[in-house]
Design an enzyme around this catalytic site. Structure first.
Site, PDB file in Angstrom:
ATOM      1  N   GLN B 121      -5.970  10.978 -44.967  1.00  0.00           N
ATOM      2  CA  GLN B 121      -5.703  12.360 -45.367  1.00  0.00           C
ATOM      3  C   GLN B 121      -4.716  12.360 -46.527  1.00  0.00           C
ATOM      4  OE1 GLN B 121      -4.395  14.710 -42.027  1.00  0.00           O
ATOM      5  NE2 GLN B 121      -3.004  15.851 -43.318  1.00  0.00           N
ATOM      6  N   GLY B 122      -5.207  12.695 -47.721  1.00  0.00           N
ATOM      7  CA  GLY B 122      -4.348  12.644 -48.910  1.00  0.00           C
ATOM      8  C   GLY B 122      -3.839  14.015 -49.303  1.00  0.00           C
ATOM      9  N   SER B 124       0.113  14.862 -48.971  1.00  0.00           N
ATOM     10  CA  SER B 124       1.497  14.763 -49.441  1.00  0.00           C
ATOM     11  C   SER B 124       1.607  13.944 -50.727  1.00  0.00           C
ATOM     12  CB  SER B 124       2.375  14.093 -48.381  1.00  0.00           C
ATOM     13  OG  SER B 124       2.286  14.794 -47.168  1.00  0.00           O
ATOM     14  N   SER B 156      -1.565   8.100 -44.041  1.00  0.00           N
ATOM     15  CA  SER B 156      -1.798   7.234 -42.878  1.00  0.00           C
ATOM     16  C   SER B 156      -3.160   6.584 -42.969  1.00  0.00           C
ATOM     17  CB  SER B 156      -1.704   8.041 -41.585  1.00  0.00           C
ATOM     18  OG  SER B 156      -0.403   8.556 -41.429  1.00  0.00           O
ATOM     19  N   GLU B 240      -3.501  19.459 -36.451  1.00  0.00           N
ATOM     20  CA  GLU B 240      -2.733  18.211 -36.404  1.00  0.00           C
ATOM     21  C   GLU B 240      -1.434  18.417 -35.621  1.00  0.00           C
ATOM     22  OE1 GLU B 240      -1.884  16.947 -40.357  1.00  0.00           O
ATOM     23  OE2 GLU B 240      -1.165  14.968 -39.772  1.00  0.00           O
TER      24      GLU B 240
HETATM   25  C1  LIG Z   1       4.506   8.619 -40.052  1.00  0.00           C
HETATM   26  C2  LIG Z   1       4.073   9.626 -41.062  1.00  0.00           C
HETATM   27  C3  LIG Z   1       2.717   9.798 -41.302  1.00  0.00           C
HETATM   28  C4  LIG Z   1       2.295  10.723 -42.257  1.00  0.00           C
HETATM   29  N1  LIG Z   1       0.968  10.818 -42.501  1.00  0.00           N
HETATM   30  C5  LIG Z   1       0.542  11.628 -43.518  1.00  0.00           C
HETATM   31  C6  LIG Z   1      -0.822  11.644 -43.899  1.00  0.00           C
HETATM   32  O1  LIG Z   1      -1.668  10.949 -43.309  1.00  0.00           O
HETATM   33  N2  LIG Z   1      -1.204  12.422 -44.930  1.00  0.00           N
HETATM   34  C7  LIG Z   1      -0.312  13.206 -45.604  1.00  0.00           C
HETATM   35  O2  LIG Z   1      -0.724  13.912 -46.514  1.00  0.00           O
HETATM   36  N3  LIG Z   1       1.003  13.217 -45.279  1.00  0.00           N
HETATM   37  C8  LIG Z   1       1.450  12.436 -44.247  1.00  0.00           C
HETATM   38  N4  LIG Z   1       2.792  12.423 -43.919  1.00  0.00           N
HETATM   39  C9  LIG Z   1       3.717  13.196 -44.732  1.00  0.00           C
HETATM   40  C10 LIG Z   1       4.393  14.366 -44.045  1.00  0.00           C
HETATM   41  O3  LIG Z   1       3.517  15.434 -43.864  1.00  0.00           O
HETATM   42  C11 LIG Z   1       5.602  14.752 -44.917  1.00  0.00           C
HETATM   43  O4  LIG Z   1       6.499  13.671 -44.881  1.00  0.00           O
HETATM   44  C12 LIG Z   1       6.307  15.998 -44.425  1.00  0.00           C
HETATM   45  O5  LIG Z   1       5.499  17.136 -44.618  1.00  0.00           O
HETATM   46  C13 LIG Z   1       7.659  16.211 -45.116  1.00  0.00           C
HETATM   47  O6  LIG Z   1       7.591  16.110 -46.502  1.00  0.00           O
HETATM   48  P1  LIG Z   1       8.659  15.181 -47.294  1.00  0.00           P
HETATM   49  O7  LIG Z   1       8.541  13.831 -46.700  1.00  0.00           O
HETATM   50  O8  LIG Z   1       8.405  15.339 -48.731  1.00  0.00           O
HETATM   51  O9  LIG Z   1      10.083  15.759 -46.926  1.00  0.00           O
HETATM   52  P2  LIG Z   1      10.833  17.014 -47.651  1.00  0.00           P
HETATM   53  O10 LIG Z   1       9.903  18.169 -47.733  1.00  0.00           O
HETATM   54  O11 LIG Z   1      11.462  16.536 -48.895  1.00  0.00           O
HETATM   55  O12 LIG Z   1      11.941  17.326 -46.587  1.00  0.00           O
HETATM   56  C14 LIG Z   1      13.236  16.699 -46.529  1.00  0.00           C
HETATM   57  C15 LIG Z   1      14.090  17.480 -45.527  1.00  0.00           C
HETATM   58  O13 LIG Z   1      14.259  18.823 -45.969  1.00  0.00           O
HETATM   59  C16 LIG Z   1      13.860  19.741 -44.977  1.00  0.00           C
HETATM   60  N5  LIG Z   1      13.251  20.924 -45.580  1.00  0.00           N
HETATM   61  C17 LIG Z   1      12.341  20.973 -46.589  1.00  0.00           C
HETATM   62  N6  LIG Z   1      11.964  22.228 -46.830  1.00  0.00           N
HETATM   63  C18 LIG Z   1      12.639  23.018 -45.960  1.00  0.00           C
HETATM   64  C19 LIG Z   1      12.677  24.429 -45.692  1.00  0.00           C
HETATM   65  N7  LIG Z   1      11.909  25.289 -46.373  1.00  0.00           N
HETATM   66  N8  LIG Z   1      13.478  24.859 -44.703  1.00  0.00           N
HETATM   67  C20 LIG Z   1      14.245  23.994 -43.986  1.00  0.00           C
HETATM   68  N9  LIG Z   1      14.258  22.671 -44.187  1.00  0.00           N
HETATM   69  C21 LIG Z   1      13.455  22.179 -45.151  1.00  0.00           C
HETATM   70  C22 LIG Z   1      12.839  18.962 -44.139  1.00  0.00           C
HETATM   71  O14 LIG Z   1      12.744  19.506 -42.831  1.00  0.00           O
HETATM   72  C23 LIG Z   1      13.424  17.557 -44.153  1.00  0.00           C
HETATM   73  O15 LIG Z   1      14.368  17.430 -43.137  1.00  0.00           O
HETATM   74  C24 LIG Z   1       3.233  11.497 -42.957  1.00  0.00           C
HETATM   75  C25 LIG Z   1       4.595  11.344 -42.689  1.00  0.00           C
HETATM   76  C26 LIG Z   1       5.005  10.407 -41.770  1.00  0.00           C
HETATM   77  C27 LIG Z   1       6.477  10.258 -41.506  1.00  0.00           C
END
Ligand SMILES: Cc1cc2nc3c(=O)[nH]c(=O)nc-3n(C[C@H](O)[C@H](O)[C@H](O)COP(=O)(O)OP(=O)(O)OC[C@H]3O[C@@H](n4cnc5c(N)ncnc54)[C@H](O)[C@@H]3O)c2cc1C
Lengths: 346, 375
Positions: B121-122, B124, B156, B240
């Protein structure tokens, strides 16, 4: 598997909530409205809810614990200040002893409040240990278990003059202190209360106190959400601040999880073996009592200064939750029992 | 209200239990061991061939059209036997079923469900996580193909995927939520580079980065309509977030059982707070199981939960993290002295649950705004 309410259960849920909304407590001032309180008590009696655990004719109760839990949830939701749990449990116990209770009777608890109160004596005379008559409003008598050295039977304490003593700290349910040595009247014809009966009673008591906790959670969250939408600071509603939103979102999620475990515990009382029902009840109580504590503390917090006053209804919910948590054993007691069960005794 | 099996449910349970007794591959947990992922496809295929996968999905695509509560039974039996959880890809199935046309469904759903074709799933990107709609990967029409350029991350299973369920920007001139479109992009092409990421607990098969440098996808592989990508993505992430869809509780129950066994083998060597921590993980795991029972029963009415998935996601997260906390408590000092310690890996992996699929903070924003009406 289908965990939804049956149509009858859904109808009971709707009518119980309606009744509680009409006659329950909405402000601290309502607690002094004795006319309302009397109408609430009468409505509960008229609805037949105190009889849900009476004998249906073959020794089984008229209604399952699920129906009783639906009512307990609805009443707690409106912090209803009329007796339900105590009288219902007294009747459940009386059914097990093959007795009918001619006067309004509640249940007496031991000093830890984690099980029925006890007395020592014989089939003709007995005296109580220190016990507490819980949910004693409107009750003339309180049941205890008499240990005659050869099995447990039921005895009753006349509350009469005690009704004027200390009523405890739950503003919605009276808890009367009954001193050691108070005379207990053995109930003629009481059958023996078996250990399986006691396990089932505990499962029922835990399940119903969980339902009470869940109803209270929903009530206090509603009050809090409404308040933070109204209350303004910095020119905006305080509910627009993310810190406040997240506290209440967590509260809401904890309430949903609590509902899921408590429904199952109520169902388990009559559907599963007593020991399995007790495990389900312990799981539910551990979860619900912890959740209730967090949720009520959140409710105080998001109300700010007013939340720390007698005026504000939140402490009415909090106090009720503290009593419901303790009855039949709080979260710590249940967690330890589960640990001993599953991990071997320490 | 009845938690007991119906006649059909009981028969299914017995049939699955008997099959499992013969066919449990005894894999290590997905969260702590690369060996799980190396053999996951085998497990998927075995479940599918025996008729135990895709229970609630359309028969036309290889499913069984059973009520969703059968998934609970499957998860309970998997947990009971300490077998590996079912592969969780229901959210992709939901996304395709809800949004794609019949040709696409006929082409892709059978392979997805049977495990013949593997997907990632692409969504992020490095600069678009919580604020997913800010994503910058582009898809530009060129003849009857789209050309993809961009950088996906946290993808993932990207290392084994045949297909990527890609969200890309097809129109930069409209508001950010409106210019997105979803595609099924073949991963096996030179213009796509896959770089595995090593996770916090050392496993290397959970997720990776995927670079698209002029990759091509037939326009016919569009999933939904042009500009429908945001809605497609929201369907997927909302599913999900549902533990009933993912079946993770089987994994939690398995870990709890292992921890209980360890403590019960020598009760006197564990402090009371460690016992409580394990018992609390058990309580949470049971809570989650019962919560899923309730949710899936509610679905019998055809209720679609929408933002309710955020509630379920938080309950699932708190459960997984209570299991992680119990694991590291049971490990005691060996969590740090033993470089192969599994409990530490379990604990570290559990921290990701409050990030993946939308962080806990985002779930709380959704609940406060859309359920409690506080926004
Ligand atoms: C094990 C794992 C598997 C994953 N698998 C996939 C996958 O298969 N496909 C895919 O597309 N993605 C995947 N992801 C990505 C996941 O969806 C993102 O990591 C997640 O949505 C958070 O985005 P970010 O990492 O950019 O963090 P950020 O958005 O940068 O967040 C950093 C911090 O800021 C906080 N924050 C951000 N915005 C707000 C707000 N508006 N209010 C309050 N707090 C906020 C967050 O809660 C977090 O604590 C995976 C992640 C992990 C850890």
């Amino acid at each position: 598997m289908d965990t939804r309410d049956t149509p009858e259960q859904a109808e009971l849920r709707r009518s119980a909530r309606q009744l509680a909304a009409n006659l329950g407590v909405r402000s601290v001032g309502d607690l002094d409205d004795l006319d309302r309180r009397a109408r609430l008590a009468a409505a509960i009696t008229d609805a037949g809810w105190l009889e849900l655990r009476d004998d249906s004719g073959d020794g089984s109760p008229l209604a399952s614990a699920v129906e009783a839990a639906i009512v307990a949830d609805a009443l707690a939701n409106a912090v209803a200040d009329a007796a339900f749990l105590g009288p219902l449990l007294a009747k459940d116990l009386a059914r097990r002893a093959g007795l009918e209770l001619p006067v309004a009777t509640t249940l007496a608890f031991n000093p830890r409040l984690d099980g029925p109160g006890t007395a020592t004596g014989s089939a003709t005379s007995a005296t109580a240990e220190a016990v507490y008559a819980v949910d004693a409003r409107g009750a003339a008598e309180a049941l205890v278990l008499i240990d005659e050295g050869k099995g447990l039977h039921l005895g009753s304490i006349t509350l009469g003059s005690l009704a004027e003593t200390d009523r405890g700290n739950d503003l919605t349910r009276a808890v009367l202190t009954i001193p050691t040595g108070t005379a207990v009247r053995p109930l003629a014809g009481s059958g023996e209360i078996s250990s399986a009966d006691l396990v089932q009673l505990q499962a029922l008591g835990l399940a119903l106190t969980c339902a009470d906790l869940v109803g209270g959670m929903r009530g206090v969250i509603d009050v809090s959400v409404e308040y933070v939408k109204e209350r303004r600071q910095y020119g905006v509603a305080v509910g627009s601040f993310q810190a406040v939103q997240h506290l209440l979102a967590e509260a809401h999620v904890l309430m949903e999880g609590s509902l899921s475990v408590s429904l199952h515990a109520a169902w388990a009382v009559d559907a599963l073996e007593p020991s399995a029902a007790l495990v389900a009840a312990r799981i539910a109580k551990t979860y619900c009592a912890r959740a209730a504590r967090t949720i009520n503390e959140t409710a105080v917090q998001v109300h700010g200064g007013i939340g720390n006053t007698w005026e504000c209804i939140v402490h009415v919910y909090l106090r009720r939750a503290l009593l419901s948590s303790l009855l039949f054993g709080d979260d710590a007691a249940q967690l330890n029992a589960l640990a001993d069960d599953r991990l071997g005794v320490h | 209200m009845d938690y007991r099996d119906s006649h059909e449910e009981r028969a299914f349970r017995a049939r699955f239990r008997a099959w499992l007794a013969e066919n449990n591959p005894g894999l290590p947990a997905s969260s702590t061991d690369d060996a799980y992922w190396q053999r996951q496809a085998e497990w998927h295929t075995a479940l599918y061939r025996a008729g135990f996968f895709g229970l609630s999905w359309p028969k036309r695509y290889g499913g069984h059209e059973l009520p969703t509560v059968f998934d609970v039974i499957l998860d309970e039996e998997v947990a009971r036997a300490s077998a590996p959880p079912r592969p969780s890809l229901g959210y992709l199935v939901q996304g395709l079923t809800r949004h794609a046309n019949d040709i696409i469904k006929d082409r892709f759903l059978p392979g997805l469900i049977s495990g013949q074709e593997r997907w990632c799933q692409g969504f992020s990107e490095p600069d678009a996580g919580s604020d997913l709609a800010a994503l910058r990967t582009t898809a530009i029409l060129d003849g009857d193909e789209y050309v993809i350029d961009g950088h996906k991350i946290w993808t993932s299973y990207s290392d084994v995927a045949d297909w990527c369920f890609l969200l890309a920007r097809t129109d930069a001139t409209v508001a950010k939520h409106k210019g997105l479109t979803a595609f099924a992009v073949p991963m096996n092409q030179a213009a796509i580079e896959q770089r595995p990421l090593k996770m916090i607990n050392g496993i290397t098969t959970e997720f990776g980065q995927v670079m698209f440098d002029g990759a091509r996808v037939p326009a016919a592989n569009m999933l939904g309509d042009p500009g429908e990508g945001w809605r497609v993505a929201m369907t997927i992430v909302s599913h999900e977030r549902e533990p009933g869809e993912l079946g993770y509780q089987a994994r939690y129950a398995k870990t709890v059982k292992e921890l209980e066994k360890k403590v019960a083998a020598a009760p006197e060597s564990f402090r009371n707070d460690v016992r409580e921590s394990v018992a609390w993980a058990y309580v949470q795991t049971e809570m989650l199981r019962l919560h899923v029972c309730r949710r899936l029963s509610e679905r019998l009415d055809g209720v679609d939960h929408g933002p309710g998935g955020s509630i379920d996601k938080l309950l699932m997260t708190w459960t997984e993290q209570s299991v992680g906390a119990a694991a590291v408590a049971v490990a005691g000092s060996s969590a740090i002295t033993d470089s192969e310690n599994v409990e530490l890996k379990t604990y570290l992996y559990s921290r990701a649950q409050s990030v993946m699929g939308g962080t806990s903070q985002i779930q709380k924003n959704i609940i406060a705004g859309r359920i409690l009406g506080m926004a």
